[in-house]
Structure formats: structure tokens, C-alpha cells
Design a protein around this motif. Structure first.
Motif, PDB file in Angstrom:
ATOM      1  N   MET A   1       0.966  -1.157   0.162  1.00 44.62           N
ATOM      2  CA  MET A   1       0.108  -0.172  -0.110  1.00 44.62           C
ATOM      3  C   MET A   1       0.824   1.225   0.078  1.00 44.62           C
ATOM      4  N   ARG A   2       0.427   2.352  -0.664  1.00 46.32           N
ATOM      5  CA  ARG A   2       1.181   3.536  -0.673  1.00 46.32           C
ATOM      6  C   ARG A   2       0.139   4.709   0.031  1.00 46.32           C
ATOM      7  N   TYR A   3       0.758   5.294   0.768  1.00 45.90           N
ATOM      8  CA  TYR A   3      -0.043   6.467   1.571  1.00 45.90           C
ATOM      9  C   TYR A   3       0.693   7.744   1.207  1.00 45.90           C
ATOM     10  N   SER A   4      -0.080   8.413   0.795  1.00 45.84           N
ATOM     11  CA  SER A   4       0.262   9.876   0.227  1.00 45.84           C
ATOM     12  C   SER A   4      -0.531  11.258   0.914  1.00 45.84           C
ATOM     13  N   ALA A   5      -0.025  12.092   1.008  1.00 44.26           N
ATOM     14  CA  ALA A   5      -0.606  13.434   1.258  1.00 44.26           C
ATOM     15  C   ALA A   5       0.031  14.571   0.252  1.00 44.26           C
ATOM     16  N   LEU A   6      -0.635  15.050  -0.229  1.00 40.08           N
ATOM     17  CA  LEU A   6      -0.431  15.948  -1.203  1.00 40.08           C
ATOM     18  C   LEU A   6      -1.059  17.397  -0.979  1.00 40.08           C
ATOM     19  N   VAL A   7      -0.302  18.291  -0.558  1.00 37.35           N
ATOM     20  CA  VAL A   7      -0.748  19.774  -0.398  1.00 37.35           C
ATOM     21  C   VAL A   7      -0.561  20.460  -1.630  1.00 37.35           C
ATOM     22  N   ILE A   8      -1.733  20.998  -2.198  1.00 36.44           N
ATOM     23  CA  ILE A   8      -1.676  21.524  -3.395  1.00 36.44           C
ATOM     24  C   ILE A   8      -2.020  23.316  -3.409  1.00 36.44           C
ATOM     25  N   GLU A   9      -1.910  23.758  -4.715  1.00 39.25           N
ATOM     26  CA  GLU A   9      -2.191  25.217  -4.753  1.00 39.25           C
ATOM     27  C   GLU A   9      -2.616  25.498  -6.063  1.00 39.25           C
ATOM     28  N   GLY A  10      -3.502  26.393  -6.120  1.00 45.42           N
ATOM     29  CA  GLY A  10      -4.468  26.346  -7.560  1.00 45.42           C
ATOM     30  C   GLY A  10      -3.531  27.333  -8.187  1.00 45.42           C
TER      31      GLY A  10
END
Length: 195
Positions: free
Chosen positions: A185-194
Motif C-alpha cells: 500500500m502507498r499512503y500519500s498526502a499532497l498539499v496543493i495550490e491553484g
């Protein structure tokens, strides 16, 4: 066997969500696979707002109320502008839900948000399914379907990059963890910006 939160991965999954909370204030969470509320209890309780979704019926013992529906239907019907964090802790692949979010949620220039993913696609990739879901096929196109193109991790990196382009956002910060064993399993958290 499907399990809501594998005990060996729980601490890493909670840490990813706490990292997102440290970056986003206020965090308005749509938890698309909320299960019994473990992530709410351990992290999302600190968010400014929280909405859960799961197909299992709600019970009075659950920590929060939730939509009881297939989350793909909910993502297509709900005003997604209300949320800036999408938690996709899927049993398998979260990419169909990711595509719906990319197509329906608009990010203003400079507006920040996050997606938190649990992705089990690597298991199918391991057994020779070059691109295991229609959503991944669509995201990766011919680039991802080349024989021997890449490891599962590289294909999932490419999928995340393709999703960022489709959603009209840039990556600000990310965290990852993996769990190997019977199922990778791969766990990711991505903080993004428009953009």
C-alpha cells in the motif's frame, strides 16, 4: 482480507493527516472512505469542518454523522467547493474519485488544499496489470501503458503528476509512506495550490 486500517500502518496514516492539518488552516475535510471514524478520532477531529462518507450504515456509536452512499455518486452531486481537503483512504485504487475531484473542484490561484490517498494499485501492477484501472489508464495515457515502463512507484508518481495538471494545481508539499507485506500500500498526502 479488507481491513479498515491495518494496525501496522495506522500511525503513518494518522501522521500524514496531522501534517496536512499543520499546513492548512482552516481545513474543511471530505472523508470519502470514513469507515468507523478512526481517522476522524485520530486527526480530522481538529479540522474546521468534517464530512464523512461510507457505504456502511451509520450507527449511534459512530463518532460523526455521514453520508451513506457510494462516494463516487456523492462526489458527482455535492458542491466540492465547500471542501479543501479530500481524504481517499480506499481499499484499492482511489483514482476514479481523484478524477472526479480534478474535474469538479476548481482552485483559485494561490488557494491551497490537500488530497490524502491510500493506494493499493501496486498489487495489481505487481501481477502484470500495467495500468490496473480505467482512471489510471486515462490519466497516464500511452506513457503509462508502455511494456516494462516503470515500477509501481514510478507509475503512481506519474499518475499524481498527471492529476495535478488535470486539476489545475501545483504541488506545494508531499509526504509518503508505504507498507509492504501481503499487499503493498502507498499512503500519500499532497498539499496543493491553484495555478
Amino acid at each position: 482480507m479488507k481491513t479498515d486500517n491495518n494496525p501496522s500502518a495506522l500511525a503513518a496514516k494518522v501522521k500524514l493527516r496531522l501534517n496536512v492539518l499543520a499546513e492548512l488552516n482552516p481545513a474543511r475535510v471530505l472523508d470519502c472512505f470514513c469507515g468507523t471514524g478512526q481517522m476522524f478520532d485520530n486527526a480530522w477531529r481538529q479540522a474546521a469542518s468534517y464530512t464523512g462518507c461510507d457505504e456502511r450504515p451509520w450507527s449511534p456509536a459512530d463518532p460523526v454523522s455521514r453520508f451513506v452512499v457510494d462516494n463516487r455518486r456523492l462526489l458527482r452531486a455535492l458542491d466540492l467547493q465547500r471542501f479543501n481537503v479530500f481524504d481517499l483512504d480506499a481499499y484499492g485504487s482511489p483514482w476514479e474519485q481523484m478524477m472526479i475531484i480534478a474535474d469538479r473542484r476548481r482552485w483559485a490561484p494561490g488557494e491551497r488544499g490537500a488530497v490524502v490517498l491510500t493506494d493499493g494499485s501496486a498489487l495489481r501492477l505487481k501481477f502484470g496489470d500495467i495500468v490496473p484501472t480505467p482512471a489510471l489508464r486515462e490519466l497516464l495515457g500511452a506513457e503509462g501503458a508502455q511494456p516494462g515502463a516503470a515500477s509501481a512507484a514510478l507509475l503512481l508518481d506519474r499518475a499524481e503528476s498527471a492529476w495535478l495538471r488535470r486539476a489545475g494545481v501545483r504541488l506545494v508539499r508531499s509526504w509518503r509512506a508505504t507498507r509492504k507485506g501481503g499487499t503493498e500500500m502507498r499512503y500519500s498526502a499532497l498539499v496543493i495550490e491553484g495555478l
